[in-house]
Scaffold this motif. Sequence first.
Motif, short mmCIF file in Angstrom:
data_model
loop_
_atom_site.label_atom_id
_atom_site.label_comp_id
_atom_site.label_asym_id
_atom_site.label_seq_id
_atom_site.Cartn_x
_atom_site.Cartn_y
_atom_site.Cartn_z
N VAL A 5 0.97 -1.20 0.04
CA VAL A 5 0.11 0.14 -0.10
C VAL A 5 0.92 1.08 0.11
O VAL A 5 0.44 2.25 -0.89
CB VAL A 5 -0.99 -0.22 1.08
CG1 VAL A 5 -1.83 1.11 1.27
CG2 VAL A 5 -2.01 -1.00 0.90
N GLY A 6 1.76 1.37 0.79
CA GLY A 6 2.92 2.12 0.82
C GLY A 6 3.54 2.66 -0.47
O GLY A 6 3.57 3.61 -0.98
N ALA A 7 3.97 1.43 -1.30
CA ALA A 7 4.61 1.58 -2.57
C ALA A 7 3.78 2.08 -3.54
O ALA A 7 4.09 2.88 -4.29
CB ALA A 7 5.31 0.09 -2.94
N LEU A 43 -3.98 10.58 -7.55
CA LEU A 43 -4.41 9.62 -6.52
C LEU A 43 -5.63 8.58 -6.63
O LEU A 43 -5.74 7.57 -6.11
CB LEU A 43 -5.06 10.79 -5.43
CG LEU A 43 -5.39 10.06 -3.86
CD1 LEU A 43 -4.43 9.49 -3.25
CD2 LEU A 43 -6.06 11.55 -3.29
N THR A 44 -6.51 8.87 -7.57
CA THR A 44 -7.45 8.10 -8.04
C THR A 44 -7.06 6.51 -8.44
O THR A 44 -7.60 5.82 -7.96
CB THR A 44 -8.32 8.55 -9.16
OG1 THR A 44 -8.81 9.80 -8.93
CG2 THR A 44 -9.31 7.62 -9.47
N PHE A 45 -5.95 6.58 -9.14
CA PHE A 45 -5.30 5.16 -9.35
C PHE A 45 -4.96 4.51 -8.39
O PHE A 45 -4.66 3.14 -8.50
CB PHE A 45 -3.95 5.52 -10.42
CG PHE A 45 -4.50 6.05 -11.75
CD1 PHE A 45 -5.26 5.15 -12.54
CD2 PHE A 45 -4.13 7.30 -12.17
CE1 PHE A 45 -5.56 5.57 -13.89
CE2 PHE A 45 -4.64 7.93 -13.55
CZ PHE A 45 -5.18 6.79 -14.31
N VAL A 46 -4.78 5.02 -7.18
CA VAL A 46 -4.06 4.17 -6.05
C VAL A 46 -5.35 3.89 -5.01
O VAL A 46 -4.90 3.16 -4.09
CB VAL A 46 -2.87 4.76 -5.25
CG1 VAL A 46 -1.51 5.00 -6.23
CG2 VAL A 46 -3.18 5.85 -4.72
N ILE A 47 -6.45 4.15 -5.48
CA ILE A 47 -7.54 3.96 -4.47
C ILE A 47 -7.89 2.45 -4.17
O ILE A 47 -8.11 2.04 -3.14
CB ILE A 47 -8.88 4.65 -5.07
CG1 ILE A 47 -8.86 6.25 -4.70
CG2 ILE A 47 -10.02 4.01 -4.35
CD1 ILE A 47 -10.05 6.83 -5.38
N PRO A 48 -7.63 1.57 -5.15
CA PRO A 48 -7.67 0.13 -5.14
C PRO A 48 -6.86 -0.44 -3.71
O PRO A 48 -7.10 -1.02 -2.88
CB PRO A 48 -7.19 -0.59 -6.42
CG PRO A 48 -7.42 0.49 -7.31
CD PRO A 48 -7.18 1.79 -6.79
#
Length: 537
Positions: A333-335, A349-354
């Motif tokens: 999640v951090g990466a 930011l939207t791309f890392v919501i999963p």
Amino acid sequence: MSGIKEECPLQVKTNPVQVRLSFWIFSGLSLFALCFCLSITEGFNMADASWFLQVAHRVTSGEVLYRDVFFGATPLSIYLTAIFTALFGTEILVVKGITALCLVLTVLLSCRIVQALGFNQGFPYLLVLALIVYAPPEVAVYQPLANLFFLICFYATLVWTKSGKAVNRAVKGKSTGALAAAGLAAGLCFASKQNIGIYALGALLLTLTFNSSSIRSKRQSKPADIIIVLSAFFLVSALVFLPVWFSGGTEKLLDYGFFNKGTYIRLGRISYLDGLNQLADLLRNIGSLDNLKKIYLLAPFLLPLLTFGALLAAWLHPGNDKRNLTTTVFLFVGAAFLGIFPRASRTHLTFVIPELLIGLTYAWLLAKPYLTTRWIRLIQAGPVLWFGTGLAFMLINPLVKVSTADYQISNLPHFRGVLINSDKLKEIHSFAQSFTEEVALNERAFILSPYAGFYYLVSGLKNPTSFDYPLATAFGRSGESEVIAAISRREIDTVFLGPQLNYPSLHPVLLARYIQGHMERDRDLGGFTIYRLAAEP
């Protein structure tokens, strides 16, 4: 009795594996249809997605990636898109289809990861809802493709972490296979977008470092784990990069994709705190329905704070008997979150919501046994109402567009089949015709605008340079000088100089000043200024 046996109806035995596979296939096809249709109603992106389509068009037309055509990411997404454009034509629907497919696979894989972490109840379906509501906008294919491979790497690493102590051959084989799959996925992620792939590999190697001692048998040493991962990573990366090597594009790939990234970091930076500040300002002045919509869109800026706070609390809790698994989740999640920098915009930011939702879900799973039933119901009701409201807004917007006469299906070259405002469509048609009328048959025109790729496609003009997205960050170390040299050699006759738009720092100042100082200003055309070379004496 009569001795006649009653005939029993045939009992059809169901195969659980087939049922599960059918469910996933049906779910995937349904989600794809929904995402693709919603994407069609959104129109098209004149910047990123159009530029990406232009790059794919030039490559399928015979030009060499990197050597002849600028591309700032690693090449896998272009290879994949070029296959589909060769089959179905250079159309924006191809880009939309690939992006929708990546989103659907991301949603399904995210649900599978949540289930692997131990959450087999209704929460995976809420996750589906959440990811659709905050589906990323239409962008170049390399970002969603890299995110998909990142999640595959994440899942394979979870399988390895959960395999426990390798005390028998079957588990050992599963463990080794999971490591190889994770390394391959990280390599494909790197081949899609270089920084995301590096972060995936880093999270994987750190997971090996922190967790290996608890699952390693006497014959399986930590160096062996690392060798498996790195071998898989470099093998698949080398295979993807071979066409670049043989076509002579390696030098430009290193320039555009690696050596010039300092310029991107320096000029393209957007602070994560900017999003939080915007959200705070809106919350202080809600006032209107439009502001409520903006708050909804900016709300994900709070998600990293919630996720990392919850994961840290879960990791530190003395009752956590799954610390290895928690470490793996925390690292990945951090990466993923690192991938939004240096340009921490809402889109990135939207791309890392999963990954953020997966981390928050796992923290919730660990915290749930310590909560009362009342608190559990209250906390579960919040996301249901939040994402349900978002889905309602998502579905209402395209229905309104379809039901009004203000929108129609686009017939623009390469952008057919999508819904667009009727007045905007007429404006683009007129603008594209003006572009072509301004350029004589043998003239070579360079469009200096973030929308250059779009205008090249709709007007049919051919770019005399390598740069279809001519921003200061997208020229490489010497790209602006190359264009200046081409103008001085009279290899470019006409320049359409566009406005600076939203980010003046990305405007190629050196090139713009040369054009204004060494070419003759002709006239203005819909926001563009036309410059031409003076006739030779």
